[in-house]
Motif scaffolding. Structure first.
Motif, PDB file in Angstrom:
ATOM      1  N   ARG A   1       0.782  -1.276  -0.046  1.00 62.69           N
ATOM      2  CA  ARG A   1       0.032  -0.042   0.158  1.00 62.69           C
ATOM      3  C   ARG A   1       0.896   1.141  -0.100  1.00 62.69           C
ATOM      4  NH1 ARG A   1      -1.882   1.944   4.823  1.00 62.69           N
ATOM      5  NH2 ARG A   1      -1.980   3.616   3.674  1.00 62.69           N
ATOM      6  N   HIS A   2       2.218   0.947  -0.282  1.00 66.81           N
ATOM      7  CA  HIS A   2       3.169   2.328  -0.238  1.00 66.81           C
ATOM      8  C   HIS A   2       3.026   2.925  -1.372  1.00 66.81           C
ATOM      9  CE1 HIS A   2       4.282   1.222   4.101  1.00 66.81           C
ATOM     10  NE2 HIS A   2       4.098   0.135   3.456  1.00 66.81           N
ATOM     11  N   CYS A   3       3.487   4.331  -1.060  1.00 62.98           N
ATOM     12  CA  CYS A   3       3.594   5.140  -2.451  1.00 62.98           C
ATOM     13  C   CYS A   3       5.011   4.921  -3.162  1.00 62.98           C
ATOM     14  CB  CYS A   3       3.490   6.827  -1.893  1.00 62.98           C
ATOM     15  SG  CYS A   3       1.973   6.819  -1.164  1.00 62.98           S
ATOM     16  N   GLU A   4       5.115   3.708  -3.707  1.00 58.59           N
ATOM     17  CA  GLU A   4       6.438   3.274  -4.263  1.00 58.59           C
ATOM     18  C   GLU A   4       5.928   2.162  -5.154  1.00 58.59           C
ATOM     19  OE1 GLU A   4       9.509   4.108  -2.226  1.00 58.59           O
ATOM     20  OE2 GLU A   4      11.067   2.307  -2.923  1.00 58.59           O
ATOM     21  N   SER A   5       6.516   2.146  -6.387  1.00 61.20           N
ATOM     22  CA  SER A   5       6.110   1.085  -7.296  1.00 61.20           C
ATOM     23  C   SER A   5       6.806  -0.075  -7.138  1.00 61.20           C
ATOM     24  CB  SER A   5       6.606   1.518  -8.813  1.00 61.20           C
ATOM     25  OG  SER A   5       5.833   2.563  -9.377  1.00 61.20           O
ATOM     26  N   GLY A   6       8.076  -0.038  -6.359  1.00 54.07           N
ATOM     27  CA  GLY A   6       8.733  -1.084  -6.143  1.00 54.07           C
ATOM     28  C   GLY A   6       8.232  -1.882  -4.999  1.00 54.07           C
ATOM     29  N   ASP A   7       7.087  -1.576  -4.396  1.00 51.25           N
ATOM     30  CA  ASP A   7       6.516  -2.184  -3.061  1.00 51.25           C
ATOM     31  C   ASP A   7       5.500  -3.055  -3.613  1.00 51.25           C
ATOM     32  OD1 ASP A   7       5.439  -2.791  -0.558  1.00 51.25           O
ATOM     33  OD2 ASP A   7       3.810  -1.019  -0.607  1.00 51.25           O
ATOM     34  N   ILE A   8       6.110  -4.309  -3.983  1.00 50.87           N
ATOM     35  CA  ILE A   8       5.549  -5.416  -4.355  1.00 50.87           C
ATOM     36  C   ILE A   8       5.725  -6.553  -3.701  1.00 50.87           C
ATOM     37  CG2 ILE A   8       5.379  -7.056  -6.348  1.00 50.87           C
ATOM     38  CD1 ILE A   8       4.016  -4.438  -7.058  1.00 50.87           C
ATOM     39  N   LEU A   9       4.727  -7.221  -2.965  1.00 54.84           N
ATOM     40  CA  LEU A   9       5.148  -8.276  -2.107  1.00 54.84           C
ATOM     41  C   LEU A   9       5.297  -9.596  -2.852  1.00 54.84           C
ATOM     42  CD1 LEU A   9       2.590  -7.620   0.994  1.00 54.84           C
ATOM     43  CD2 LEU A   9       5.310  -7.507   0.858  1.00 54.84           C
ATOM     44  N   ALA A  10       4.500  -9.836  -3.979  1.00 55.30           N
ATOM     45  CA  ALA A  10       4.951 -11.304  -4.509  1.00 55.30           C
ATOM     46  C   ALA A  10       4.372 -10.616  -5.907  1.00 55.30           C
ATOM     47  CB  ALA A  10       3.898 -12.268  -4.227  1.00 55.30           C
ATOM     48  N   LYS A  11       5.448 -11.240  -6.890  1.00 60.68           N
ATOM     49  CA  LYS A  11       5.006 -10.728  -8.483  1.00 60.68           C
ATOM     50  C   LYS A  11       4.644 -12.115  -8.982  1.00 60.68           C
ATOM     51  CE  LYS A  11       7.435  -8.463 -12.175  1.00 60.68           C
ATOM     52  NZ  LYS A  11       8.705  -8.266 -12.574  1.00 60.68           N
ATOM     53  N   ASP A  12       3.408 -11.994  -9.645  1.00 60.13           N
ATOM     54  CA  ASP A  12       3.018 -13.026 -10.711  1.00 60.13           C
ATOM     55  C   ASP A  12       2.769 -14.270  -9.948  1.00 60.13           C
ATOM     56  OD1 ASP A  12       2.721 -11.430 -12.904  1.00 60.13           O
ATOM     57  OD2 ASP A  12       4.687 -11.843 -13.623  1.00 60.13           O
ATOM     58  N   ILE A  13       2.183 -14.393  -8.726  1.00 55.84           N
ATOM     59  CA  ILE A  13       2.034 -15.705  -8.127  1.00 55.84           C
ATOM     60  C   ILE A  13       0.584 -16.331  -8.358  1.00 55.84           C
ATOM     61  CG2 ILE A  13       3.690 -15.658  -6.316  1.00 55.84           C
ATOM     62  CD1 ILE A  13       1.068 -14.833  -4.439  1.00 55.84           C
ATOM     63  N   MET A  14       0.451 -17.538  -8.350  1.00 53.69           N
ATOM     64  CA  MET A  14      -0.838 -18.166  -8.599  1.00 53.69           C
ATOM     65  C   MET A  14      -1.668 -18.371  -7.350  1.00 53.69           C
ATOM     66  SD  MET A  14      -0.523 -18.477 -11.877  1.00 53.69           S
ATOM     67  CE  MET A  14      -2.157 -19.600 -12.382  1.00 53.69           C
ATOM     68  N   LEU A  15      -2.927 -17.678  -7.155  1.00 47.88           N
ATOM     69  CA  LEU A  15      -3.807 -17.843  -6.137  1.00 47.88           C
ATOM     70  C   LEU A  15      -4.930 -18.123  -6.639  1.00 47.88           C
ATOM     71  CD1 LEU A  15      -2.634 -15.324  -3.741  1.00 47.88           C
ATOM     72  CD2 LEU A  15      -2.440 -17.472  -3.340  1.00 47.88           C
ATOM     73  N   PRO A  16      -6.142 -18.813  -5.880  1.00 45.98           N
ATOM     74  CA  PRO A  16      -7.472 -18.383  -6.434  1.00 45.98           C
ATOM     75  C   PRO A  16      -7.994 -17.082  -6.559  1.00 45.98           C
ATOM     76  CG  PRO A  16      -7.077 -19.842  -4.444  1.00 45.98           C
ATOM     77  CD  PRO A  16      -5.892 -19.167  -4.636  1.00 45.98           C
TER      78      PRO A  16
END
Ligand code: LLP
Length: 441
Positions: free
Chosen positions: A363-378
């Motif tokens: 939720r941070h004001c920063e594009s790099g603030d990604i916790l997990a990229k392209d993961i598979m979930l329901p």
């Protein structure tokens, strides 16, 4: 035998009768409702299982102490658990010393490490009764001797050395290679010993310390590390007649963040260490020393998960779907700092088919603030409780107030009970150190 660091999930993880994930007998969705999110959840059974594995794995080598590397996750409650499990603490700052002392921890079971300890921190270590200080450099040798002298004390020290061993982990968490900011190069050890013998009479050199890195999957590096240290002990014995009886091997055992990670077990690492101690003591004709190990991540990493609530989402036309959560790089800096990968589940929909590719954004004001990229979930729905596994180490301990986001709470779960071990920060606490100078009022 398999140990808890080799699984992604805490050992008590189940799907309960509500169809939700539970850990330590507590429903994660109920925890999220009760305490709010983001929330760190620590499974006491997993922490205790791993500490027991360490004790069991080393039982044939009784001359050893396990010192939990507090930097991985430190609160007063964790200090209590470590004390109960017979672990000591590896401390690396005044703040960690103060926390241990405030928790009533037995300070005779502590070590102090760090490459730039301050005058105040060294003073605090001495006055708090820290047992041993691992001295990192020439500056610290002189400073510590001065402090010891003015306190009329003799301080037990180890010399931290860089053994010149490279392990295959992220560059930022490698430490034992030669081009490192930590420790004495092997070519500088004699100068340090000369100074201790000739000038620093308040320092009592008892051994050597090394730490080769973190999130290590290989056994051989530990075998080799012991070879390098024991060779040095032999050289020092021959040259100076000094018998160094203590060796601190550092920490580093890896854990499983994703299915691609294949960490070794606590038993495997113990067996390698014990074999190397036996073989190298014989080879160099030295007495088997007293050993310290300082595991951090492997003790608490797998035990901890972070719960988030799903909020806004965005699908870029013909592109990615971003699902935002209510935390991010302020509660887990590792993805943005090390490109660290994690495994996640939807706690209220653990059986759903993982057929949707999604990027979990902070939720941070920063594009790099990604916790997990392209993961598979329901498919995620607004309000879902998303559980990130293996966040127990270096999550809370590296958390920040970036964007003035409050630090989350942490609960300890066990046998269906949950207890707060860290209160959620409040807005009042957030501003409590802020000062407006008079002239601005
Ligand atoms: N001993 C010393 C001297 C250390 O510097 C460290 C970690 C440890 C023990 C514990 O290592 P462990 O068993 O946890 O691997 N923030 C990074 C990890 C930095 C590790 C620093 N030193 C991360 O999140 O991956």
């Amino acid at each position: 035998m398999k140990t808890a660091n080799q699984d992604i999930k805490p050992i008590t993880t189940k799907i309960n009768k509500n169809g939700n994930i539970e850990i330590g007998g507590c429903d994660l969705v109920e925890l999220a409702n009760q305490y709010g999110t983001p929330l760190y959840v620590y499974d006491e059974a997993t922490i205790r299982a791993i500490t027991k594995s360490y004790k069991d794995a080393f039982k044939t080598y009784p001359k050893i102490s396990m010192m939990f590397a507090a930097k991985a996750f430190m609160t007063k409650a964790i200090c209590k658990i470590m004390d109960e499990e017979g672990f000591g603490l590896d401390l690396c700052s005044g703040g960690e010393i103060f926390t241990a002392k405030s928790a009533g921890f037995d300070m005779s079971k502590t070590l102090f490490n760090g490459n730039n300890k301050s005058f105040d921190e060294l003073n605090l270590a001495i006055s708090s009764g820290v047992k041993t200080i691992s001295v990192d450099n020439f500056f610290e040798l002189a400073l510590l001797n001065d402090i010891a002298q003015s306190n009329n004390k003799t301080v037990r020290i180890l010399l931290r050395i860089t053994p010149g061993i490279e392990c295959h982990t992220h560059e930022y968490i490698q430490t034992g290679h030669l081009d490192s900011k930590f420790g004495f190069d092997l070519t500088q050890v004699d100068e340090a010993i000369d100074l201790i013998q000739e000038e620093y009479s308040n320092l009592n050199l008892v051994g050597l310390h090394a730490h080769i890195g973190s999130q290590i999957f290989e056994k051989q590096v530990y075998y080799d590390e012991i070879g390098v240290i024991f060779k040095e002990i032999k050289r020092i014995k021959d040259k100076y007649g000094i018998i160094l009886k203590e060796v601190n091997l550092g920490g580093g055992l890896g854990i499983k963040y994703t299915e691609d990670d294949k960490p070794i077990s606590v038993y495997e690492i113990a067996q390698t260490i014990i074999e190397s101690i036996e073989n190298h003591s014989k080879e160099y004709d030295i007495e088997e020393p007293y050993i310290f190990i300082e595991p951090g991540r492997s003790v608490v990493g797998t035990a901890g998960v972070t719960l988030y609530t799903a909020g806004s989402s965005k699908t870029v036309p013909n592109g990615r779907t971003y699902q935002a959560v209510d935390g991010g790089m302020s509660d887990n800096a590792r993805p943005s700092l090390y490109q660290a990968k994690y495994t996640a589940d939807i706690a209220n929909n653990p059986n759903g088919e993982k057929d949707t590719k999604v990027t979990i954004a902070g939720r941070h004001c920063e594009s790099g603030d990604i916790l997990a990229k392209d993961i598979m979930l329901p498919e995620i729905e607004e309000g879902d409780t998303i559980c990130f596994y293996t966040t127990g180490a270096y999550g809370y301990s590296m958390s920040s107030n970036y964007n003035r986001v409050l630090k989350p709470a942490a609960v300890l779960v066990n046998n269906g009970k949950s207890d707060i071990i860290i209160n959620r920060q409040t807005y009042e606490q957030l501003i409590q150190s802020d000062v407006i100078p008079d002239r601005l009022n």
